[in-house]
Write a protein that holds these residues in place. Structure first.
Motif, PDB file in Angstrom:
ATOM      1  N   GLU A 138      -9.388  45.780 -32.672  1.00 55.56           N
ATOM      2  CA  GLU A 138     -10.796  46.196 -32.607  1.00 55.56           C
ATOM      3  C   GLU A 138     -10.886  47.666 -32.212  1.00 55.56           C
TER       4      GLU A 138
ATOM      5  N   SER B  45     -14.189  44.866 -35.958  1.00 59.80           N
ATOM      6  CA  SER B  45     -13.593  43.757 -35.209  1.00 59.80           C
ATOM      7  C   SER B  45     -12.127  43.582 -35.567  1.00 59.80           C
ATOM      8  N   ARG B  46     -11.465  42.692 -34.855  1.00 61.10           N
ATOM      9  CA  ARG B  46     -10.055  42.399 -35.137  1.00 61.10           C
ATOM     10  C   ARG B  46      -9.874  41.749 -36.506  1.00 61.10           C
TER      11      ARG B  46
END
Length: 651
Positions: free
Chosen positions: A615, A633-634
């Protein structure tokens, strides 16, 4: 000329001011040591003695791009045993100031004699770097300090003032003395200021209220992204220079200490990569360079002047003026996408049209741009610059109802068709682009980082990248080569492959890692869909930045990365360097994939799907002149957290 090594020097930069020091903290008058202003050494010697002895240096570190701190110790009391009881702290700034603070840990009051020995030769930086620094000039007592003047007359005058005033001064030796009373556990400070007799000092274009770049912040799972962005912005700020005739227009110098003067191609390249921080730097750079544009009738009309630079052992020098001329319309077109106001674009459009006119004039003899000049070799990366300039320039002309866009597109299409055949060299490994092609068609198939510019096609409207010079199969092969061990050192992209003739891991065009090319390769590979190779380059640059205290130099050795190792510094590399600092901004923006089109009131997000750093959040960027923040985001999903109200998220 062999440049002195500066990889271990602490270089404080706030152009036009410089302060270059060794880790010892004492300015001895040897080598490059000294305070500089406008390329001239104002003070070459600044040595202190406390209680009759030189302090023992224990630490030297950079506080910021323009300040360094030196710590040393002294055993001043006879009853202290082997332990030092006085700490000497020196804080040196590029603006020509230094503070010397004595911290006492003694249990009784100390009377400490402090001696400050000063000297100067008023030598130019070029002469100092060549080992031709002059003799020290005689000093005169002036006010609460010393004064030096050029012996020939008409030269600069240097003034050094100190507070508090010294107890004694010996001008013939450049020596100032104090008797300082320091209470138990107390401290005492002496402040020094170096300036020219006309009042000039090292206050930079970035000092004070003028801040052409937004103070953006990066956060994320990888703790290195924040320091990298912070260090990149600080280095760019330190390299800001004003146009002497129009002080409100600022651009960046190429790097310190060797290239603090005008460098059009690097100033434009840095301004382009720094567009996520706002358009003001690009605007100032374009305005300043437009005033230098050649306007005499002839083949050179519309070209931006620029010096020739070495291109490696086996290639002739290339013309940075050609690169700058081809970059000018690209930077203007992309600055418009990021939010440069239309009336400001219109002001600069005539200069961009002259650049494009030079391009069309030069290309009349064939589809390729020779570099340098008529009869020169046809460089792979120069054709990439020209192709991008034609496509983005055509859009710029069309948007303002100016003629010539169709002709530029037609030429770009012809270049694209011919380039795929003329510049591609087939071999057993799948082929590669030629580095150069001579006028009679001979090709040099040297594989280096310059090929990465073939993937840098520029940003068109609606967040769409322009089509590349190579076809799909050739692009895939180039991505494989850029991601292979021959070029990817693990710290970034080598300027020449390890198996090529004349490979040298320290050669600035023959094997060293060039940060700018690596950042361009990472963004180009990402745009072309080769995120695995791009992620490897980004991780390598981030690891290198961590080893260099989050301040990337312009280049470093291209030796292969080993576990637990660190990149080897290039002894003569500039740090800070404009394109290297801007590259830090560029790779973080690549991770988020921000592609604005302010004229269409849209912004498209194309983050790296693999989220190679986990992230990441970027806050305080600038789109349409207002704050823009994005988080990835991841899972590789991007979300806008802050933006101008009129912008809509594109698909």
């Amino acid at each position: 000329m062999e440049l002195p090594s500066v990889h271990q020097a602490l270089i404080c930069v706030a152009l036009p001011g410089l302060a270059i020091s060794s880790a010892q903290g004492q300015l001895t008058g040897q080598g490059l040591d000294g305070f500089y202003h406008g390329g001239r050494r104002l003070l070459s010697r600044c040595q202190i003695r406390v209680a009759g002895r030189e302090p023992l240096a224990v630490q030297a570190r950079m506080i910021s791009a323009d300040r360094a701190c030196f710590m040393a110790t002294v055993r001043a009391s006879a009853t202290a045993g082997p332990d030092p009881d006085v700490v000497v702290e020196r804080t040196r700034s590029a603006d020509g100031t230094e503070s010397i603070t004595l911290h006492s840990s003694a249990q009784r009051p100390l009377r400490l004699p402090l001696e400050l020995a000063l000297g100067t030769d008023l030598a130019e930086l070029g002469a100092v770097s060549a080992g031709r620094g002059g003799r020290e000039l005689p000093a005169m007592v002036h006010d609460s300090g010393l004064r030096w003047s050029s012996p020939a007359g008409g030269g600069p005058t240097v003034l050094v003032t100190v507070t508090p005033p010294p107890t004694d001064a010996l001008a013939s030796a450049g020596l100032l003395r104090w008797e300082l009373d320091v209470p138990p556990g107390g401290r005492c400070t002496v402040r020094l200021r170096v300036r020219t007799g006309d009042g000039g000092d090292g206050r930079s274009a970035g000092h004070g209220s003028l801040r052409p770049m937004a103070p953006a912040v990066a956060q994320g799972d990888d703790p290195r992204v924040g320091p990298l962005l912070r260090g990149s912005i600080a280095d760019l700020q330190a390299l800001l220079v004003r146009d002497p005739s129009h002080p409100s227009d600022v651009s960046v110098a190429a790097g310190a200490p060797w290239r603090c003067g005008p460098a059009p191609a690097e100033a434009l390249a840095a301004a382009r990569m720094a567009l996520p921080l706002g358009t003001r730097l690009a605007q100032g750079t374009l305005r300043a360079l437009a005033r230098t544009q050649l306007r005499e009738p002839g083949a050179e009309f519309g070209k931006l002047p620029g010096p020739r630079r070495q291109a490696g052992a086996q290639l002739p020098p290339h013309c940075t003026g050609i690169e700058a001329t081809l970059l000018f319309p690209v930077v203007l077109a992309e600055a418009r996408r990021w939010g440069l106001a239309e009336h400001e674009v219109a002001e600069l459009l005539p200069a961009a049209e002259r650049c494009l006119r030079w391009l069309r004039t030069t290309a009349r003899e064939g589809p390729y741009i020779p570099d340098p000049g008529p009869g020169g070799v046809q460089r792979c990366e120069t054709q990439a610059h020209a192709y991008r300039a034609a496509l983005l320039g055509a859009e710029l002309l069309d948007a303002h109802d100016r003629p010539g866009g169709g002709e530029l597109r037609q030429w770009a299409e012809e270049l694209r068709r011919r380039f795929r055949e003329d510049f591609w060299v087939e071999d057993r490994g799948g082929g590669r682009p030629a580095a150069v092609r001579t006028a009679d068609g001979r090709r040099a198939a040297r594989l280096g980082s310059g090929a990465a510019h073939l993937l840098d096609t520029g940003l068109l409207g609606a967040g769409v990248c322009a089509p590349g010079l190579l076809d799909k199969v050739q692009t895939e092969q180039l991505a494989r080569l850029l991601g292979g061990p021959g070029l990817d050192s693990g710290w970034g992209l080598r300027s020449l492959g390890v198996k090529e003739a004349s490979y040298n891991p320290f050669g600035h065009r023959s094997g060293a890692v060039r940060v700018h090319d690596t950042a361009i390769a990472a963004s180009g590979l990402t745009a072309a869909g080769y995120e695995k190779e791009a992620a490897s380059l980004i991780r390598g640059l981030l690891a290198a930045a961590d080893a260099f205290d989050s301040r990337l130099p312009e280049m470093y050795a291209g030796l292969q990365r080993v576990e637990g190792g660190a990149p080897l510094p290039h002894p003569a590399a500039c740090r800070p360097a404009a394109v290297a600092a801007a590259s830090g901004v560029h790779i973080l923006a690549t991770l988020a994939g921000v592609r604005p089109d302010v004229p269409a009131r849209t912004v498209t997000l194309t983050p790296m799907r693999g989220a190679p750093l986990g992230e990441i959040g970027l806050t305080g960027l600038r789109v349409a002149g207002q704050a823009f923040s994005v988080r990835v985001s991841r899972l590789g999903l991007a979300m806008v957290e802050e933006a101008a109200e009129e912008l809509q998220l594109g698909v």
